[in-house]
Design a protein around this motif. Structure first.
Motif, PDB file in Angstrom:
ATOM      1  N   THR A   1       0.824  -1.209   0.000  1.00 17.81           N
ATOM      2  CA  THR A   1       0.000   0.000   0.000  1.00 17.81           C
ATOM      3  C   THR A   1       0.862   1.266   0.000  1.00 17.81           C
ATOM      4  OG1 THR A   1      -0.178  -0.156   2.425  1.00 17.81           O
ATOM      5  CG2 THR A   1      -1.981  -1.081   1.122  1.00 17.81           C
ATOM      6  N   THR A   2       2.018   1.190   0.644  1.00 15.66           N
ATOM      7  CA  THR A   2       2.941   2.330   0.610  1.00 15.66           C
ATOM      8  C   THR A   2       3.439   2.569  -0.803  1.00 15.66           C
ATOM      9  OG1 THR A   2       3.642   1.988   2.894  1.00 15.66           O
ATOM     10  CG2 THR A   2       5.142   3.215   1.477  1.00 15.66           C
ATOM     11  N   ARG A   3       3.795   1.488  -1.492  1.00 18.58           N
ATOM     12  CA  ARG A   3       4.292   1.619  -2.866  1.00 18.58           C
ATOM     13  C   ARG A   3       3.217   2.164  -3.798  1.00 18.58           C
ATOM     14  NH1 ARG A   3       5.236  -0.296  -7.897  1.00 18.58           N
ATOM     15  NH2 ARG A   3       7.423  -0.454  -8.547  1.00 18.58           N
ATOM     16  N   LEU A   4       2.014   1.604  -3.693  1.00 17.37           N
ATOM     17  CA  LEU A   4       0.941   2.031  -4.589  1.00 17.37           C
ATOM     18  C   LEU A   4       0.530   3.469  -4.286  1.00 17.37           C
ATOM     19  CD1 LEU A   4      -1.994  -0.231  -5.686  1.00 17.37           C
ATOM     20  CD2 LEU A   4      -2.363   2.187  -5.267  1.00 17.37           C
ATOM     21  N   SER A   5       0.442   3.827  -3.005  1.00 18.68           N
ATOM     22  CA  SER A   5       0.039   5.183  -2.636  1.00 18.68           C
ATOM     23  C   SER A   5       1.058   6.210  -3.112  1.00 18.68           C
ATOM     24  CB  SER A   5      -0.124   5.289  -1.114  1.00 18.68           C
ATOM     25  OG  SER A   5      -1.122   4.406  -0.646  1.00 18.68           O
ATOM     26  N   SER A   6       2.331   5.855  -3.067  1.00 18.68           N
ATOM     27  CA  SER A   6       3.380   6.777  -3.520  1.00 18.68           C
ATOM     28  C   SER A   6       3.348   6.908  -5.034  1.00 18.68           C
ATOM     29  CB  SER A   6       4.752   6.281  -3.049  1.00 18.68           C
ATOM     30  OG  SER A   6       4.821   6.237  -1.643  1.00 18.68           O
ATOM     31  N   GLY A   7       3.357   5.761  -5.734  1.00 22.29           N
ATOM     32  CA  GLY A   7       3.393   5.803  -7.192  1.00 22.29           C
ATOM     33  C   GLY A   7       2.180   6.463  -7.799  1.00 22.29           C
ATOM     34  N   HIS A   8       1.000   6.159  -7.268  1.00 23.36           N
ATOM     35  CA  HIS A   8      -0.235   6.730  -7.804  1.00 23.36           C
ATOM     36  C   HIS A   8      -0.569   8.072  -7.164  1.00 23.36           C
ATOM     37  CE1 HIS A   8      -1.690   3.386 -10.369  1.00 23.36           C
ATOM     38  NE2 HIS A   8      -0.885   2.681  -9.598  1.00 23.36           N
ATOM     39  N   GLY A   9       0.317   8.546  -6.325  1.00 22.15           N
ATOM     40  CA  GLY A   9       0.154   9.890  -5.776  1.00 22.15           C
ATOM     41  C   GLY A   9       1.101  10.874  -6.438  1.00 22.15           C
ATOM     42  N   GLY A  10       1.788  10.408  -7.505  1.00 19.20           N
ATOM     43  CA  GLY A  10       2.722  11.268  -8.216  1.00 19.20           C
ATOM     44  C   GLY A  10       3.987  11.553  -7.431  1.00 19.20           C
ATOM     45  N   ARG A  11       4.327  10.658  -6.508  1.00 19.57           N
ATOM     46  CA  ARG A  11       5.498  10.843  -5.669  1.00 19.57           C
ATOM     47  C   ARG A  11       6.544   9.777  -5.999  1.00 19.57           C
ATOM     48  NH1 ARG A  11       3.875  13.978  -1.044  1.00 19.57           N
ATOM     49  NH2 ARG A  11       1.650  14.488  -1.205  1.00 19.57           N
ATOM     50  N   PRO A  12       7.778   9.951  -5.536  1.00 16.73           N
ATOM     51  CA  PRO A  12       8.805   8.931  -5.776  1.00 16.73           C
ATOM     52  C   PRO A  12       8.380   7.582  -5.194  1.00 16.73           C
ATOM     53  CG  PRO A  12       9.804  10.959  -4.972  1.00 16.73           C
ATOM     54  CD  PRO A  12       8.328  11.144  -4.845  1.00 16.73           C
ATOM     55  N   VAL A  13       8.582   6.516  -5.985  1.00 16.28           N
ATOM     56  CA  VAL A  13       8.231   5.179  -5.519  1.00 16.28           C
ATOM     57  C   VAL A  13       9.379   4.681  -4.655  1.00 16.28           C
ATOM     58  CG1 VAL A  13       7.540   2.853  -6.186  1.00 16.28           C
ATOM     59  CG2 VAL A  13       6.879   4.799  -7.606  1.00 16.28           C
ATOM     60  N   ALA A  14       9.361   5.071  -3.408  1.00 21.79           N
ATOM     61  CA  ALA A  14      10.429   4.738  -2.473  1.00 21.79           C
ATOM     62  C   ALA A  14       9.904   4.858  -1.058  1.00 21.79           C
ATOM     63  CB  ALA A  14      11.629   5.667  -2.670  1.00 21.79           C
ATOM     64  N   ALA A  15      10.601   4.188  -0.144  1.00 17.68           N
ATOM     65  CA  ALA A  15      10.253   4.289   1.275  1.00 17.68           C
ATOM     66  C   ALA A  15      11.122   5.380   1.891  1.00 17.68           C
ATOM     67  CB  ALA A  15      10.476   2.952   1.971  1.00 17.68           C
ATOM     68  N   ASP A  16      10.530   6.535   2.155  1.00 19.75           N
ATOM     69  CA  ASP A  16      11.284   7.610   2.781  1.00 19.75           C
ATOM     70  C   ASP A  16      11.414   7.348   4.283  1.00 19.75           C
ATOM     71  OD1 ASP A  16       8.744   8.091   3.659  1.00 19.75           O
ATOM     72  OD2 ASP A  16       8.488   9.997   2.611  1.00 19.75           O
ATOM     73  N   ASN A  17      12.019   8.266   4.994  1.00 24.92           N
ATOM     74  CA  ASN A  17      12.280   8.038   6.415  1.00 24.92           C
ATOM     75  C   ASN A  17      11.019   7.789   7.241  1.00 24.92           C
ATOM     76  OD1 ASN A  17      15.049   8.190   6.111  1.00 24.92           O
ATOM     77  ND2 ASN A  17      15.136  10.393   6.501  1.00 24.92           N
ATOM     78  N   PRO A  18       9.936   8.570   7.049  1.00 21.35           N
ATOM     79  CA  PRO A  18       8.720   8.274   7.820  1.00 21.35           C
ATOM     80  C   PRO A  18       8.159   6.879   7.550  1.00 21.35           C
ATOM     81  CG  PRO A  18       8.623  10.494   6.935  1.00 21.35           C
ATOM     82  CD  PRO A  18       9.803   9.832   6.300  1.00 21.35           C
ATOM     83  N   ALA A  19       8.097   6.478   6.274  1.00 19.31           N
ATOM     84  CA  ALA A  19       7.570   5.152   5.935  1.00 19.31           C
ATOM     85  C   ALA A  19       8.463   4.053   6.509  1.00 19.31           C
ATOM     86  CB  ALA A  19       7.461   4.999   4.419  1.00 19.31           C
ATOM     87  N   TRP A  20       9.761   4.247   6.425  1.00 23.17           N
ATOM     88  CA  TRP A  20      10.727   3.262   6.932  1.00 23.17           C
ATOM     89  C   TRP A  20      10.606   3.122   8.452  1.00 23.17           C
ATOM     90  CZ3 TRP A  20      13.040  -0.636   4.992  1.00 23.17           C
ATOM     91  CH2 TRP A  20      14.266  -1.126   5.446  1.00 23.17           C
TER      92      TRP A  20
END
Length: 436
Positions: A358-377
């Motif tokens: 869900t983190t990957r899909l929310s980032s990619g389909h939110g127009g954001r970098p497909v990566a786990a940034d510090n908060p997600a990590w």
């Protein structure tokens, strides 16, 4: 006439707003209808946080010896809610976003999912009320949930039938598992109608091992090797079909054996050793598979590591199942690892994989970098700590209460943190200004 810059239709104005700061725009419910994942993930996150807070309150009340009224046995209620409460809502967001791509079909309008999702979310609210008031209320709520999922499963089946894609194996497998989910949910409603705890527990086991876990296995088989191969140059997307059906069949076997445990307890020692003979080699196969899919190589890429971390828990859970069943066979059922194997699978594999996907899909389909940034990590590792604490609590009965309370606290912190962070995204335009 100038368009409103904070409506989904105004893509040109939204592009200019995105260059400034979309998070400065007001959060609006209309944006939830801009894409299936927005609507479904938002509702799923509400259900996830509500379930976590509810169970945290129950555990705290139990530790303080507070008496609560239960119309449904507490352990059965907990198992049902945590198994089928929020996971199917997350499935809707993923399947109606990725599904059209798998099947070569146009994107799904989120509004078409609203009736089914509303029935499910509203139904679970009624079920929660029924847990503490009357079993008939819980039955009515469960019927709403089952009706909602039935409609959504039929919608996905209709998509599958319209598709002319040569490769529809994963979509077919998901449709089959979703059908098992329909049976499990209606079976749950019936069990509440007749007030049968045995039937309720059986329906929950069917839902977990025959519906929820197979959907995760199907998605893992399709996506983990693909993501690994795209991120690590020398890896290939190795995913033979025999492996897919082996994973699904192992879960279905667990459904049958779990039901047998409920209906014919205590089962024979011979059956226990048969379980060990199946589970232990399968645990080694899963561990080898995690390595084959690039577990070690992926550790430098956070988002891929999150997926592999979840899959590793699946191997651990089957190893724990094998050890637990061996202990039961050797001691005639007196010793076991308790709920440790189950929580390693549900919180570890299902929870961590859900978090990563869900983190990957929310980032990619939110127009954001497909990566786990510090908060997600950080949230991911809090969740991992919750899993570890719960598994240890099951193995170490003397420290069970404090460790379980720490576990639910960490789980709630991770899930609430995820819901707040990504929920803020779902009610605002994409960062890149594109529609969806």
């Amino acid at each position: 006439m100038k368009s409103n810059p904070i409506t989904p239709a105004s893509t040109s104005d939204t592009s200019r707003a995105a260059k400034i700061d979309v998070m400065a725009l007001p959060w609006r419910p209309i944006w939830l209808l801009a894409a299936p994942h927005r609507l479904a993930f938002f509702m799923a996150s509400l259900m996830l946080v509500a379930s976590s807070l509810w169970w945290g309150f129950i555990l705290a009340a139990r530790s303080l010896n507070m008496a609560l009224f239960w119309a449904v046995p507490v352990s059965a209620a907990h198992a049902l809610l945590m198994t089928m409460g929020f996971m199917p809502l997350f499935f809707v967001g993923f399947l109606f976003t990725a599904g059209p791509r798998w099947l070569g079909l146009p994107e799904v309008n989120a509004r078409s999912l609203l009736p089914g999702l509303t029935l499910m979310l509203g139904g679970w609210v009624v079920v929660l009320i029924g847990f503490h008031t009357h079993v008939t209320v819980a039955c009515a709520g469960m019927s709403l949930v089952a009706a909602g999922w039935t409609g959504l499963a039929l919608k996905f089946l209709a998509m599958l039938r319209r598709s002319h894609e040569p490769d529809r194996v994963h979509a077919r497998a998901v449709t089959l598992a979703s059908g098992v989910g329909v049976i499990a949910l209606w079976m749950t409603a019936v069990s509440l109608a007749v007030d049968s705890e045995l039937l309720l527990r059986t329906a929950t086991q069917v839902g977990l091992w025959g519906f929820i876990a197979p959907v995760f296995a199907i998605v893992s088989h399709r996506m983990i090797p693909f993501f690994g191969a795209s991120a690590v140059q020398f890896l290939d997307a190795w995913r033979p079909m025999w492996l897919l059906w082996l994973m699904v069949c192992m879960f279905w076997m667990k459904a049958v054996l779990s039901a047998a445990d409920l209906w014919w307890w205590p089962v024979s020692i011979t059956l226990r050793w048969c379980q060990v003979a199946l589970e232990l080699p399968y645990a080694f196969l899963l561990l080898w598979l995690a390595l084959r899919w690039g577990l070690v190589q992926s550790l430098k890429i956070r988002l891929i590591a999150m997926l592999h971390g979840g899959f590793a828990w699946l191997a651990i859970s089957f190893a724990l199942h094998a050890v637990s069943h061996a202990l039961m066979a050797l001691t005639n059922g007196e010793l076991s690892l308790g709920l440790a194997p189950l929580h390693a699978m549900t919180m570890g594999y299902l929870g961590a994989t859900m978090f990563a996907m869900t983190t990957r899909l929310s980032s990619g389909h939110g127009g954001r970098p497909v990566a786990a940034d510090n908060p997600a990590w950080t949230l991911y590792w809090i969740l991992q700590m919750a899993v570890l604490l719960r598994v240890v609590a099951a193995i170490w009965p003397a420290a069970s209460t404090p460790l379980t309370l720490l576990s639910i606290s960490a789980w709630t912190a991770a899930t609430a943190g995820w819901a707040i962070r990504y929920g803020r995204w779902f009610g605002r335009p994409r960062l890149d200004g594109r529609p969806g």
